[in-house]
Scaffold this active site. Structure first.
Site, PDB file in Angstrom:
ATOM      1  N   ASN A  11       1.050  -2.991  10.816  1.00  0.00           N
ATOM      2  CA  ASN A  11       0.802  -1.634  11.302  1.00  0.00           C
ATOM      3  C   ASN A  11      -0.695  -1.321  11.140  1.00  0.00           C
ATOM      4  O   ASN A  11      -1.233  -1.403  10.033  1.00  0.00           O
ATOM      5  CB  ASN A  11       1.673  -0.662  10.478  1.00  0.00           C
ATOM      6  N   HIS A  14      -3.867   2.759   9.930  1.00  0.00           N
ATOM      7  CA  HIS A  14      -4.892   3.244   9.009  1.00  0.00           C
ATOM      8  C   HIS A  14      -6.273   2.657   9.257  1.00  0.00           C
ATOM      9  O   HIS A  14      -7.249   3.098   8.647  1.00  0.00           O
ATOM     10  CB  HIS A  14      -4.410   3.111   7.574  1.00  0.00           C
ATOM     11  N   HIS A  47       1.714   3.924  15.385  1.00  0.00           N
ATOM     12  CA  HIS A  47       2.472   5.183  15.474  1.00  0.00           C
ATOM     13  C   HIS A  47       1.597   6.227  16.167  1.00  0.00           C
ATOM     14  O   HIS A  47       0.561   6.632  15.637  1.00  0.00           O
ATOM     15  CB  HIS A  47       2.817   5.623  14.040  1.00  0.00           C
ATOM     16  N   ARG A  49       1.231   9.672  16.692  1.00  0.00           N
ATOM     17  CA  ARG A  49       1.768  10.938  16.164  1.00  0.00           C
ATOM     18  C   ARG A  49       1.399  12.078  17.083  1.00  0.00           C
ATOM     19  O   ARG A  49       0.386  12.021  17.800  1.00  0.00           O
ATOM     20  CB  ARG A  49       1.208  11.213  14.764  1.00  0.00           C
ATOM     21  N   ARG A  53      -3.399  11.937  14.538  1.00  0.00           N
ATOM     22  CA  ARG A  53      -4.269  11.842  13.361  1.00  0.00           C
ATOM     23  C   ARG A  53      -4.859  10.448  13.166  1.00  0.00           C
ATOM     24  O   ARG A  53      -5.855  10.287  12.497  1.00  0.00           O
ATOM     25  CB  ARG A  53      -3.548  12.304  12.098  1.00  0.00           C
ATOM     26  N   GLU A  74       5.699   3.204  17.591  1.00  0.00           N
ATOM     27  CA  GLU A  74       6.436   4.195  16.783  1.00  0.00           C
ATOM     28  C   GLU A  74       6.159   5.578  17.318  1.00  0.00           C
ATOM     29  O   GLU A  74       4.997   5.910  17.580  1.00  0.00           O
ATOM     30  CB  GLU A  74       5.950   4.157  15.342  1.00  0.00           C
ATOM     31  N   THR A 105       5.455   9.168   7.080  1.00  0.00           N
ATOM     32  CA  THR A 105       6.851   9.371   7.487  1.00  0.00           C
ATOM     33  C   THR A 105       7.716   9.367   6.229  1.00  0.00           C
ATOM     34  O   THR A 105       7.971   8.321   5.647  1.00  0.00           O
ATOM     35  CB  THR A 105       7.282   8.260   8.458  1.00  0.00           C
ATOM     36  N   GLU A 155      15.547   0.086  11.608  1.00  0.00           N
ATOM     37  CA  GLU A 155      14.572  -0.266  10.577  1.00  0.00           C
ATOM     38  C   GLU A 155      14.937   0.548   9.345  1.00  0.00           C
ATOM     39  O   GLU A 155      15.000   1.781   9.395  1.00  0.00           O
ATOM     40  CB  GLU A 155      13.143   0.046  11.038  1.00  0.00           C
ATOM     41  N   HIS A 198       8.043   0.433   5.076  1.00  0.00           N
ATOM     42  CA  HIS A 198       7.449   1.624   4.449  1.00  0.00           C
ATOM     43  C   HIS A 198       7.202   1.398   2.970  1.00  0.00           C
ATOM     44  O   HIS A 198       8.137   1.171   2.206  1.00  0.00           O
ATOM     45  CB  HIS A 198       8.286   2.899   4.637  1.00  0.00           C
TER      46      HIS A 198
HETATM   47  N1  PXP Z   1       7.768   1.359   9.537  1.00  0.00           N
HETATM   48  C1  PXP Z   1       7.764   2.642   9.968  1.00  0.00           C
HETATM   49  C2  PXP Z   1       8.844   3.071  10.905  1.00  0.00           C
HETATM   50  C3  PXP Z   1       6.738   3.530   9.580  1.00  0.00           C
HETATM   51  O1  PXP Z   1       6.749   4.796  10.010  1.00  0.00           O
HETATM   52  C4  PXP Z   1       5.708   3.052   8.736  1.00  0.00           C
HETATM   53  C5  PXP Z   1       4.596   3.963   8.335  1.00  0.00           C
HETATM   54  O2  PXP Z   1       3.882   4.358   9.426  1.00  0.00           O
HETATM   55  C6  PXP Z   1       5.751   1.714   8.336  1.00  0.00           C
HETATM   56  C7  PXP Z   1       6.807   0.893   8.728  1.00  0.00           C
HETATM   57  C8  PXP Z   1       4.674   1.113   7.501  1.00  0.00           C
HETATM   58  O3  PXP Z   1       4.611   1.728   6.246  1.00  0.00           O
HETATM   59  P1  PXP Z   1       3.386   1.426   5.313  1.00  0.00           P
HETATM   60  O4  PXP Z   1       2.162   1.866   6.043  1.00  0.00           O
HETATM   61  O5  PXP Z   1       3.680   2.233   4.092  1.00  0.00           O
HETATM   62  O6  PXP Z   1       3.383  -0.056   5.053  1.00  0.00           O
END
Ligand code: PXP
Length: 254
Positions: A11, A14, A47, A49, A53, A74, A105, A155, A198
């Site tokens: 992901n 960030h 994602h 949003r 952001r 996402e 989330t 998921e 997550h």
């Molecule tokens: N899966 C989903 C559906 C999420 O919303 C997120 C966070 O955006 C993640 C995985 C990844 O989580 P993390 O950034 O804490 O590894």
């Protein structure tokens, strides 16, 4: 019995968070995605949003255009996001709950409570050939409803388990872990493909990799944070190695 492969979805949200801190063009989440794939990621998650952001519309369009591995888009189940995702045509859409004031989330999607609103979304995405994943807690009623909604994938939200471990709440962590173990089994028996994500780090990714029902982990924050110290390619390789170590122990749960 052969060991089902475990995919790593990286992901890149960030990377965009950091870019947006100065409202410029670097660091570029698409460049990060390309590098993550070179280092062994099996797919990229981002994602979009409602408040934009981190990931922005043009990031999503560029990711779809430029990466060679599956894109997991996402999003919240809103009409606007449905329109954008249908135009983007990603490999997969993961439907997540979204509240403006949350830092991340925070919980799973309530597919039981929102069944009527979600059903047409899932159907529309299924019809467009996009693999729908529902981001839910490992709760039996949520899992059963996900199957009824005809989403091919769930998921499992691993945040509560990961948080309990980080906070040293061992009893809570073991309750949450058992829910994940049971939920993964139930989901697979209901015909669902099972992903998880997550809050995962090297330790928790290694542990959860031992569950044979889980075929994909989506991991962002920790990997991007580690990249500050070891570089993104290395943090992706280290995550892959942690997952591979865990996968080797999966016989325990067969
Ligand atoms: N899966 C989903 C559906 C999420 O919303 C997120 C966070 O955006 C993640 C995985 C990844 O989580 P993390 O950034 O804490 O590894």
């Amino acid at each position: 019995m052969s060991i089902p492969p475990l995919r790593l979805g990286v992901n890149v949200d960030h990377v965009a968070t950091l870019r947006n801190a100065r409202a410029g063009t670097t660091p570029d989440p698409v460049r990060a995605a390309l590098l993550a794939i070179e280092a062994g990621a099996d797919g990229i998650t981002a994602h979009l949003r409602e408040d934009r952001r981190h990931i922005r519309d043009d990031d999503m369009a560029r990711l779809k255009r430029e990466i060679s591995k599956p894109l997991n888009f996402e999003m919240a189940a809103t009409a606007d996001m449905l329109r954008i995702s249908l135009a983007t045509k990603p490999h997969a859409v993961c439907l997540v709950p979204e509240r403006r004031e949350e830092l991340t989330t925070e919980g799973g999607l309530d597919v039981v409570g929102q069944h009527n609103a979600l059903a047409p979304f899932v159907a529309r995405l299924n019809d467009a050939g996009i693999r729908v994943s529902l981001f839910i807690s490992a709760d039996p009623s949520q899992i059963e409803m996900a199957a009824k909604l005809k989403a091919p994938v769930i998921e499992i939200h691993t945040g509560a388990w990961c948080d309990a471990l980080v906070d040293g709440k061992t009893e809570k962590a073991s309750t949450e872990w058992q829910r994940i173990v049971d939920g993964a089994k139930l989901a697979q028996s209901a015909g669902l493909e099972v992903h998880a994500g997550h809050g995962l780090d090297y330790k928790t990714a290694q542990i959860i990799a031992a569950l044979p029902q889980i075929v994909e982990l989506n991991i962002g924050y920790f990997t991007i944070g580690e990249a500050l110290f070891v570089g993104l390619a290395q943090s992706v390789r280290d995550m892959r190695a942690a997952m591979d170590r865990g996968r080797k122990t999966l016989q325990v749960y067969l």
